[in-house]
Scaffold this active site. Structure first.
Site, PDB file in Angstrom:
ATOM      1  N   SER A 140      33.036  -0.394  27.572  1.00 34.01           N
ATOM      2  CA  SER A 140      33.374  -0.787  28.949  1.00 34.01           C
ATOM      3  C   SER A 140      34.656  -0.066  29.341  1.00 34.01           C
ATOM      4  O   SER A 140      35.498   0.243  28.475  1.00 34.01           O
ATOM      5  CB  SER A 140      33.624  -2.293  29.019  1.00 34.01           C
ATOM      6  OG  SER A 140      34.167  -2.647  30.284  1.00 34.01           O
ATOM      7  N   TYR A 150      38.636  -9.326  25.602  1.00 27.94           N
ATOM      8  CA  TYR A 150      37.390  -8.631  25.960  1.00 27.94           C
ATOM      9  C   TYR A 150      37.594  -7.116  25.831  1.00 27.94           C
ATOM     10  O   TYR A 150      36.799  -6.411  25.204  1.00 27.94           O
ATOM     11  CB  TYR A 150      36.972  -8.994  27.390  1.00 27.94           C
ATOM     12  CG  TYR A 150      35.732  -8.264  27.852  1.00 27.94           C
ATOM     13  CD1 TYR A 150      34.468  -8.630  27.388  1.00 27.94           C
ATOM     14  CD2 TYR A 150      35.820  -7.188  28.743  1.00 27.94           C
ATOM     15  CE1 TYR A 150      33.331  -7.943  27.794  1.00 27.94           C
ATOM     16  CE2 TYR A 150      34.684  -6.507  29.159  1.00 27.94           C
ATOM     17  CZ  TYR A 150      33.446  -6.891  28.680  1.00 27.94           C
ATOM     18  OH  TYR A 150      32.324  -6.201  29.082  1.00 27.94           O
TER      19      TYR A 150
HETATM   20  N1  LIG Z   1      28.203  -6.173  33.821  1.00 31.93           N
HETATM   21  C1  LIG Z   1      29.320  -5.451  33.723  1.00 31.93           C
HETATM   22  O1  LIG Z   1      30.119  -5.354  34.680  1.00 31.93           O
HETATM   23  C2  LIG Z   1      29.649  -4.711  32.456  1.00 31.93           C
HETATM   24  C3  LIG Z   1      30.565  -3.644  32.513  1.00 31.93           C
HETATM   25  C4  LIG Z   1      30.873  -2.968  31.355  1.00 31.93           C
HETATM   26  C5  LIG Z   1      30.277  -3.314  30.154  1.00 31.93           C
HETATM   27  N2  LIG Z   1      29.394  -4.371  30.129  1.00 31.93           N
HETATM   28  C6  LIG Z   1      28.777  -4.701  28.852  1.00 31.93           C
HETATM   29  O2  LIG Z   1      27.366  -4.541  28.987  1.00 31.93           O
HETATM   30  C7  LIG Z   1      26.697  -5.458  28.117  1.00 31.93           C
HETATM   31  C8  LIG Z   1      25.706  -6.293  28.913  1.00 31.93           C
HETATM   32  O3  LIG Z   1      26.363  -6.945  29.976  1.00 31.93           O
HETATM   33  P1  LIG Z   1      25.555  -7.774  31.086  1.00 31.93           P
HETATM   34  O4  LIG Z   1      26.369  -7.738  32.329  1.00 31.93           O
HETATM   35  O5  LIG Z   1      24.137  -7.343  31.133  1.00 31.93           O
HETATM   36  O6  LIG Z   1      25.695  -9.254  30.501  1.00 31.93           O
HETATM   37  P2  LIG Z   1      24.622 -10.260  29.845  1.00 31.93           P
HETATM   38  O7  LIG Z   1      25.363 -11.509  29.514  1.00 31.93           O
HETATM   39  O8  LIG Z   1      23.429 -10.357  30.740  1.00 31.93           O
HETATM   40  O9  LIG Z   1      24.177  -9.502  28.530  1.00 31.93           O
HETATM   41  C9  LIG Z   1      24.625  -9.827  27.247  1.00 31.93           C
HETATM   42  C10 LIG Z   1      23.463 -10.280  26.410  1.00 31.93           C
HETATM   43  O10 LIG Z   1      23.927 -10.467  25.072  1.00 31.93           O
HETATM   44  C11 LIG Z   1      23.330 -11.636  24.567  1.00 31.93           C
HETATM   45  N3  LIG Z   1      24.117 -12.180  23.467  1.00 31.93           N
HETATM   46  C12 LIG Z   1      25.290 -12.878  23.536  1.00 31.93           C
HETATM   47  N4  LIG Z   1      25.681 -13.215  22.294  1.00 31.93           N
HETATM   48  C13 LIG Z   1      24.744 -12.738  21.443  1.00 31.93           C
HETATM   49  C14 LIG Z   1      24.606 -12.761  20.032  1.00 31.93           C
HETATM   50  N5  LIG Z   1      25.509 -13.391  19.247  1.00 31.93           N
HETATM   51  N6  LIG Z   1      23.534 -12.153  19.470  1.00 31.93           N
HETATM   52  C15 LIG Z   1      22.600 -11.538  20.254  1.00 31.93           C
HETATM   53  N7  LIG Z   1      22.677 -11.489  21.589  1.00 31.93           N
HETATM   54  C16 LIG Z   1      23.748 -12.072  22.178  1.00 31.93           C
HETATM   55  C17 LIG Z   1      23.251 -12.590  25.754  1.00 31.93           C
HETATM   56  O11 LIG Z   1      22.300 -13.618  25.549  1.00 31.93           O
HETATM   57  C18 LIG Z   1      22.881 -11.629  26.880  1.00 31.93           C
HETATM   58  O12 LIG Z   1      21.468 -11.523  27.038  1.00 31.93           O
HETATM   59  C19 LIG Z   1      27.797  -6.238  27.422  1.00 31.93           C
HETATM   60  O13 LIG Z   1      28.116  -5.587  26.195  1.00 31.93           O
HETATM   61  C20 LIG Z   1      28.974  -6.120  28.374  1.00 31.93           C
HETATM   62  O14 LIG Z   1      30.199  -6.298  27.706  1.00 31.93           O
HETATM   63  C21 LIG Z   1      29.064  -5.063  31.258  1.00 31.93           C
END
Ligand SMILES: NC(=O)c1ccc[n+]([C@@H]2O[C@H](COP(=O)([O-])OP(=O)(O)OC[C@H]3O[C@@H](n4cnc5c(N)ncnc54)[C@H](O)[C@@H]3O)[C@@H](O)[C@H]2O)c1
Length: 246
Positions: A140, A150
């Site tokens: 990220s 984070y």
């Molecule tokens: N949305 C954003 O703005 C953004 C920006 C940069 C990076 N990210 C990263 O992208 C990824 C996905 O983000 P998102 O916005 O789709 O969020 P999200 O919460 O929809 O996706 C995260 C997924 O990880 C799963 N998860 C959580 N703990 C877990 C575990 N212990 N074992 C297996 N699965 C687990 C959750 O159930 C969820 O489905 C993350 O790594 C997040 O840090 C998101």
């Protein structure tokens, strides 16, 4: 069907929704057999829709992650690609590094940073058995801005990407990371207030909008694909110009 990932097996962690779901769907659309690995049972429906396999997985638990790899091999015959996307994000506590409850902090890092390492440890023998493979870690832009534990976990993911690229390169396994800027997902909306998102877009982004999961798909699939055969250890921003690095 576009066959870039025909006969390939890919595991996407955290693919029950959000960005991971978009990766899983895109890989399946290009021919891959996809394992949807998530703690959240919503992954069942995603897997059914793309004729993949849902494996309930906790990426912080070594036994669970080993079972994930075994399930992929049993069902599809091997593993070629891994996307380490799972993280505690939408439900995360907002606290400071110097006050956050210690057990919570350890759990958070176990999922958001060590989870990527555990998954890489579990899948790499299977990739090696197929002559190589590729891994994409989800970082990220938070890694380069103040964002508490984070961001610290994402700094760890970046370091892991570079170190693992060297450890696994001799096995023809490449390891890269994507650093997305703000992406409009349910999780993002839960954790970032709307007015703050508007301010980020206005003040920090070169392209004046938030990203969507589909904005990330092209880079993820490129880094996984054979076209990126000489690209490893890289952290690639896909962020609408939020962060410039020199
Ligand atoms: N949305 C954003 O703005 C953004 C920006 C940069 C990076 N990210 C990263 O992208 C990824 C996905 O983000 P998102 O916005 O789709 O969020 P999200 O919460 O929809 O996706 C995260 C997924 O990880 C799963 N998860 C959580 N703990 C877990 C575990 N212990 N074992 C297996 N699965 C687990 C959750 O159930 C969820 O489905 C993350 O790594 C997040 O840090 C998101």
């Amino acid at each position: 069907m576009n066959g870039r990932f025909e006969d390939r097996v890919a595991i996407v962690t955290g693919a029950a929704g959000g960005i991971g779901e978009a990766y899983a769907r895109a890989l399946a659309a290009e021919g891959a057999s996809v394992v949807v690995a998530d703690v959240d049972g919503r992954g069942e429906a995603v897997a059914a829709d793309i004729k993949g396999l849902f494996v309930r997985t906790d990426v912080s638990d070594p036994a669970s992650v080993e079972a994930m790899a075994s399930a992929a091999v049993d069902r599809f015959g091997g593993i070629d690609h891994l996307v380490n996307n799972a993280a505690i994000f939408g439900t995360m506590k907002l606290d400071f590094l110097f006050t956050v409850d210690w057990d919570y902090y350890k759990r958070f890092m176990a999922v958001n940073m060590d989870g990527a390492l555990l998954c890489a440890r579990a899948v790499h023998p299977h990739m090696r058995a197929r002559g190589g493979g590729s891994i994409v870690n989800q970082s990220s832009t938070a890694a380069w801005q103040y964002s508490g534990f984070y961001g610290l976990a994402k700094v760890g993911v970046n370091g892991l990407t570079q170190q693992l690229a060297h450890e696994l390169g001799g096995m023809n396994i490449r390891v890269n990371a994507i650093a997305p800027g703000p992406i409009d997902t349910e999780a993002n909306r839960a954790v970032v207030p709307g007015d703050m998102s508007q301010k980020i877009v206005r003040d920090r982004m070169a392209v004046k909008r938030m990203g969507t999961p589909d904005d990330l798909v092209g880079m993820c699939l490129f880094l996984l694909s054979d076209a990126a055969g000489w690209v490893t250890g890289q952290i690639v921003n896909v962020d609408g110009g939020e962060v410039f690095r020199s």
